[in-house]
Motif scaffolding. Sequence first.
Motif, PDB file in Angstrom:
ATOM      1  N   ALA A 223       0.838  -1.212   0.000  1.00 35.67           N
ATOM      2  CA  ALA A 223       0.000   0.000   0.000  1.00 35.67           C
ATOM      3  C   ALA A 223       0.869   1.257   0.000  1.00 35.67           C
ATOM      4  O   ALA A 223       0.585   2.215  -0.733  1.00 35.67           O
ATOM      5  CB  ALA A 223      -0.913  -0.003   1.218  1.00 35.67           C
ATOM      6  N   GLN A 224       1.925   1.271   0.788  1.00 32.13           N
ATOM      7  CA  GLN A 224       2.822   2.419   0.829  1.00 32.13           C
ATOM      8  C   GLN A 224       3.530   2.600  -0.510  1.00 32.13           C
ATOM      9  O   GLN A 224       3.671   3.722  -0.987  1.00 32.13           O
ATOM     10  CB  GLN A 224       3.866   2.252   1.929  1.00 32.13           C
ATOM     11  CG  GLN A 224       3.337   2.442   3.327  1.00 32.13           C
ATOM     12  CD  GLN A 224       4.411   2.141   4.356  1.00 32.13           C
ATOM     13  OE1 GLN A 224       5.123   1.140   4.258  1.00 32.13           O
ATOM     14  NE2 GLN A 224       4.521   3.009   5.348  1.00 32.13           N
ATOM     15  N   ALA A 225       3.990   1.499  -1.089  1.00 33.80           N
ATOM     16  CA  ALA A 225       4.687   1.579  -2.371  1.00 33.80           C
ATOM     17  C   ALA A 225       3.762   2.110  -3.465  1.00 33.80           C
ATOM     18  O   ALA A 225       4.168   2.945  -4.280  1.00 33.80           O
ATOM     19  CB  ALA A 225       5.238   0.208  -2.758  1.00 33.80           C
ATOM     20  N   SER A 226       2.512   1.664  -3.459  1.00 29.64           N
ATOM     21  CA  SER A 226       1.540   2.148  -4.441  1.00 29.64           C
ATOM     22  C   SER A 226       1.285   3.636  -4.260  1.00 29.64           C
ATOM     23  O   SER A 226       1.245   4.402  -5.228  1.00 29.64           O
ATOM     24  CB  SER A 226       0.229   1.389  -4.320  1.00 29.64           C
ATOM     25  OG  SER A 226       0.417   0.034  -4.642  1.00 29.64           O
ATOM     26  N   LYS A 227       1.107   4.063  -3.027  1.00 30.99           N
ATOM     27  CA  LYS A 227       0.855   5.472  -2.731  1.00 30.99           C
ATOM     28  C   LYS A 227       2.037   6.337  -3.171  1.00 30.99           C
ATOM     29  O   LYS A 227       1.855   7.397  -3.782  1.00 30.99           O
ATOM     30  CB  LYS A 227       0.591   5.647  -1.237  1.00 30.99           C
ATOM     31  CG  LYS A 227       0.244   7.055  -0.838  1.00 30.99           C
ATOM     32  CD  LYS A 227      -0.043   7.145   0.650  1.00 30.99           C
ATOM     33  CE  LYS A 227      -0.298   8.582   1.052  1.00 30.99           C
ATOM     34  NZ  LYS A 227      -0.493   8.727   2.491  1.00 30.99           N
ATOM     35  N   GLU A 228       3.230   5.911  -2.854  1.00 31.45           N
ATOM     36  CA  GLU A 228       4.428   6.664  -3.231  1.00 31.45           C
ATOM     37  C   GLU A 228       4.595   6.710  -4.747  1.00 31.45           C
ATOM     38  O   GLU A 228       4.983   7.739  -5.307  1.00 31.45           O
ATOM     39  CB  GLU A 228       5.675   6.060  -2.583  1.00 31.45           C
ATOM     40  CG  GLU A 228       5.662   6.061  -1.071  1.00 31.45           C
ATOM     41  CD  GLU A 228       5.711   7.452  -0.455  1.00 31.45           C
ATOM     42  OE1 GLU A 228       6.244   8.381  -1.090  1.00 31.45           O
ATOM     43  OE2 GLU A 228       5.194   7.607   0.659  1.00 31.45           O
ATOM     44  N   THR A 229       4.278   5.614  -5.418  1.00 35.13           N
ATOM     45  CA  THR A 229       4.377   5.575  -6.875  1.00 35.13           C
ATOM     46  C   THR A 229       3.417   6.554  -7.519  1.00 35.13           C
ATOM     47  O   THR A 229       3.790   7.312  -8.428  1.00 35.13           O
ATOM     48  CB  THR A 229       4.110   4.148  -7.394  1.00 35.13           C
ATOM     49  OG1 THR A 229       5.076   3.261  -6.816  1.00 35.13           O
ATOM     50  CG2 THR A 229       4.193   4.079  -8.898  1.00 35.13           C
ATOM     51  N   VAL A 230       2.179   6.574  -7.040  1.00 35.84           N
ATOM     52  CA  VAL A 230       1.182   7.507  -7.569  1.00 35.84           C
ATOM     53  C   VAL A 230       1.624   8.943  -7.320  1.00 35.84           C
ATOM     54  O   VAL A 230       1.490   9.810  -8.190  1.00 35.84           O
ATOM     55  CB  VAL A 230      -0.206   7.227  -6.955  1.00 35.84           C
ATOM     56  CG1 VAL A 230      -1.181   8.337  -7.264  1.00 35.84           C
ATOM     57  CG2 VAL A 230      -0.737   5.893  -7.440  1.00 35.84           C
ATOM     58  N   THR A 231       2.181   9.206  -6.151  1.00 33.59           N
ATOM     59  CA  THR A 231       2.655  10.550  -5.826  1.00 33.59           C
ATOM     60  C   THR A 231       3.771  10.984  -6.770  1.00 33.59           C
ATOM     61  O   THR A 231       3.755  12.100  -7.292  1.00 33.59           O
ATOM     62  CB  THR A 231       3.147  10.610  -4.369  1.00 33.59           C
ATOM     63  OG1 THR A 231       2.077  10.240  -3.504  1.00 33.59           O
ATOM     64  CG2 THR A 231       3.643  11.996  -4.008  1.00 33.59           C
ATOM     65  N   VAL A 232       4.725  10.115  -7.004  1.00 36.73           N
ATOM     66  CA  VAL A 232       5.846  10.447  -7.892  1.00 36.73           C
ATOM     67  C   VAL A 232       5.357  10.693  -9.317  1.00 36.73           C
ATOM     68  O   VAL A 232       5.769  11.659  -9.968  1.00 36.73           O
ATOM     69  CB  VAL A 232       6.917   9.329  -7.863  1.00 36.73           C
ATOM     70  CG1 VAL A 232       7.926   9.498  -8.982  1.00 36.73           C
ATOM     71  CG2 VAL A 232       7.613   9.310  -6.519  1.00 36.73           C
ATOM     72  N   ILE A 233       4.471   9.856  -9.801  1.00 40.18           N
ATOM     73  CA  ILE A 233       3.951  10.022 -11.167  1.00 40.18           C
ATOM     74  C   ILE A 233       3.159  11.325 -11.275  1.00 40.18           C
ATOM     75  O   ILE A 233       3.321  12.082 -12.242  1.00 40.18           O
ATOM     76  CB  ILE A 233       3.109   8.806 -11.573  1.00 40.18           C
ATOM     77  CG1 ILE A 233       4.011   7.586 -11.750  1.00 40.18           C
ATOM     78  CG2 ILE A 233       2.315   9.086 -12.848  1.00 40.18           C
ATOM     79  CD1 ILE A 233       3.277   6.275 -11.934  1.00 40.18           C
ATOM     80  N   THR A 234       2.331  11.629 -10.270  1.00 40.05           N
ATOM     81  CA  THR A 234       1.528  12.855 -10.286  1.00 40.05           C
ATOM     82  C   THR A 234       2.419  14.097 -10.277  1.00 40.05           C
ATOM     83  O   THR A 234       2.220  15.023 -11.071  1.00 40.05           O
ATOM     84  CB  THR A 234       0.566  12.881  -9.080  1.00 40.05           C
ATOM     85  OG1 THR A 234      -0.257  11.722  -9.126  1.00 40.05           O
ATOM     86  CG2 THR A 234      -0.287  14.122  -9.085  1.00 40.05           C
TER      87      THR A 234
END
Length: 57
Positions: free
Chosen positions: A21-32
Amino acid sequence: MVRYFKNVANEMKNVTWLSEAQASKETVTVITVSIIFAVFLGGVDWLLQQGINFVMK
C-alpha cells in the motif's frame, strides 16, 4: 568477492521494505508530481517561445 556478496546478503536482511500500500501510494505521488512538473515546464517553454517569436518579428 564471495565475502562482499555475503555482506550484501546480510545487509539486505536488515532492510525495511515498504508495504504494498505504501509503495503504491508513493508511486502515484511520484507520477503525479512528475506530470505536474512536466506540464509546468512545457508551459514555461511555450511562453518563452512565444516571447522570443514576438521579439523576433
